[in-house]
Design a protein around this motif. Structure first.
Motif, mmCIF file in Angstrom:
data_model
loop_
_atom_site.group_PDB
_atom_site.id
_atom_site.type_symbol
_atom_site.label_atom_id
_atom_site.label_comp_id
_atom_site.label_asym_id
_atom_site.label_seq_id
_atom_site.Cartn_x
_atom_site.Cartn_y
_atom_site.Cartn_z
ATOM 1 N N ASP A 3 0.822 -1.216 0.000
ATOM 2 C CA ASP A 3 0.000 0.000 0.000
ATOM 3 C C ASP A 3 0.852 1.260 0.000
ATOM 4 O O ASP A 3 0.492 2.263 -0.627
ATOM 5 C CB ASP A 3 -0.903 0.026 1.240
ATOM 6 C CG ASP A 3 -1.902 -1.113 1.272
ATOM 7 O OD1 ASP A 3 -2.425 -1.456 0.204
ATOM 8 O OD2 ASP A 3 -2.156 -1.641 2.376
ATOM 9 N N LEU A 25 -2.115 -0.130 6.938
ATOM 10 C CA LEU A 25 -1.598 -0.273 5.576
ATOM 11 C C LEU A 25 -0.401 -1.210 5.559
ATOM 12 O O LEU A 25 0.345 -1.310 6.542
ATOM 13 C CB LEU A 25 -1.190 1.087 5.009
ATOM 14 C CG LEU A 25 -2.294 1.973 4.420
ATOM 15 C CD1 LEU A 25 -3.220 2.497 5.512
ATOM 16 C CD2 LEU A 25 -1.699 3.129 3.637
ATOM 17 N N ALA A 154 -0.021 2.767 -3.419
ATOM 18 C CA ALA A 154 -1.079 3.774 -3.387
ATOM 19 C C ALA A 154 -0.519 5.115 -2.944
ATOM 20 O O ALA A 154 -0.954 6.170 -3.422
ATOM 21 C CB ALA A 154 -2.197 3.332 -2.443
ATOM 22 N N ALA A 384 -4.587 7.250 1.189
ATOM 23 C CA ALA A 384 -4.665 5.879 0.675
ATOM 24 C C ALA A 384 -6.038 5.272 0.930
ATOM 25 O O ALA A 384 -6.618 4.622 0.052
ATOM 26 C CB ALA A 384 -3.576 5.018 1.309
ATOM 27 N N ALA A 388 -8.743 4.322 -1.922
ATOM 28 C CA ALA A 388 -9.248 2.948 -2.051
ATOM 29 C C ALA A 388 -10.764 2.932 -2.046
ATOM 30 O O ALA A 388 -11.404 2.192 -2.808
ATOM 31 C CB ALA A 388 -8.700 2.078 -0.931
#
Length: 399
Positions: A3, A25, A154, A384, A388
């Motif tokens: 991530d 993450l 990300a 992030a 998502a």
């Protein structure tokens, strides 16, 4: 796929990785050196000064002119928070007589080991000898012992340090991949070159105590060292920004004496004593301070008192940048959002010394690095997660 990728394993990068991992993450740390925290460990070699226990307004004032966002960043993770963080890693701290805060173990290595153990427990992946080579679109590239490697996280946090102490990893090479968002580097917390005359040879290596130092609007009480190469040490570092920017460095050889008291002492009958002995006797100056007065004050004026209170230091400029403890310059704040995210690269955040700020030693520099790493890590985690969610929502809307 990870991530988050954190590039740089100094205090800022490790703090960012810690925050990201605690937010749930998956995190990968990449560092160009064979091991982590090398500059951090060097800083703690003679006692790791984590922060300074003083009111937040006084603490912030030590940083000088800072962008508004940095005031928020440091105020949000100031001295009290740094102390609590260290103790949360099982490293009790103590406050010295000057307010400086140290781990009771004094060295950085126990704290760093505890920190790395926590990151490992959170599932953080560490890759050493991974040198960042810039971007290819949204892909992050690295040179590694196994060849070229790419990552597509990300979020990315850049925490690669400044441009001093290259042998410890802060070489500034990352700037070549950043375009025009980087302000030129300059040495910070550094000594200054002095071409000493022969009479100073017996004093080389000696500390100068019981003085005050002034330059521009900066002033401090603190000691420094007369080295073979010039003047250096904590007192010099505290005023080094102003001196670097052109202000004259002055030494007050008797900071606890008023100008009138110095004059009155100098007016005492000299008799058959040499001027040097007279100065030593009536001003109570040690040989090192007397030597400095002779070095920078001769030929002595008729009214010597102002020179004792404000002795101008002639020097040939700062020591080389790679010898500086830290650097000014770096990623400009106008290229960043208030979340420390690059405006032209959404999802890429910056932290630590690679930002365009500087701070004196004495706990301010390390606190600033920890605080920016925490700030960028929290913002990156939020980015992030929201990214998502937005991707998931757009996919669910498709027929």
């Amino acid at each position: 796929m990870t991530d988050a990728v954190v590039i740089g394993a100094g205090p800022a990068g490790l703090m960012a990785a810690d925050v990201l991992a605690q937010a749930g993450l998956s995190v990968t740390i990449a560092d160009a050196m064979p091991s982590v925290g090398r500059k951090f460990l060097m800083a703690g070699k003679s006692g790791l000064n984590l922060t300074k226990a003083e009111p937040i307004d006084a603490f912030l004032a030590a940083y000088g002119q800072l962008p508004p966002v940095m005031h928020h960043v440091v105020a949000d993770f100031g001295p009290q928070q740094v102390m609590a963080w260290a103790e949360g890693l099982g490293q009790p701290v103590f406050t010295g007589s000057t307010g400086r805060v140290f781990p009771k173990a004094m060295k950085a290595s126990p704290l760093l080991r505890a920190w790395m153990a926590r990151l490992d427990g959170l599932g953080v992946t560490l890759n050493t000898r991974w040198r960042w080579t810039g971007w290819d679109g949204d892909t992050v590239g690295f040179e590694t012992p196994d060849g070229k490697v790419t990552q597509h996280p990300a979020v990315t946090i850049l925490a690669m340090g400044g441009a001093s102490w290259a042998r410890l990893g802060s070489d500034g090479r990352w700037a070549r991949y950043m375009g025009d968002v980087v302000a030129p580097f300059a040495p910070a917390n550094m000594g200054f070159v002095v071409d000493w005359s022969g009479h100073m040879t017996p004093h080389l290596g000696r500390p100068v105590k019981s003085v005050a130092l002034y330059a521009g609007d900066q002033a401090t009480r603190g000691e420094f060292v007369i080295s073979k190469r010039g003047v250096e040490g904590g007192g010099i570092y505290m005023v080094s920004r102003a001196v670097r920017e052109g202000a004259t460095l002055h030494i007050d050889l008797l900071p606890d004496w008023s100008l009138d008291r110095v004059r009155a002492a100098l007016d005492k009958p000299r008799g058959k004593a040499s001027l040097s002995n007279h100065l030593r006797k009536v001003l109570r100056l040690d040989p090192t301070r007397l030597a400095l007065l002779a070095e920078f004050g001769r030929p002595y004026p008729d009214d010597l008192a102002p020179l004792v209170k404000a002795l101008p230091v002639s020097h040939q400029g700062p020591r080389p940048m790679d010898e500086a403890i830290s650097t000014a310059g770096g990623v400009r704040f106008d290229a960043l959002t208030d979340d420390l995210m690059l405006r032209d690269r959404p999802g890429v955040f910056c932290a630590g010394e690679m930002l365009d700020w500087e701070a004196p030693t004495g706990g301010y520099l390390i606190t600033g690095c920890l605080a920016t790493g925490r700030w960028a890590g929290r913002a990156a985690a939020e980015y992030a997660k929201s990214h998502a969610i937005s991707v998931s929502a757009s996919l669910s809307d498709q027929p």
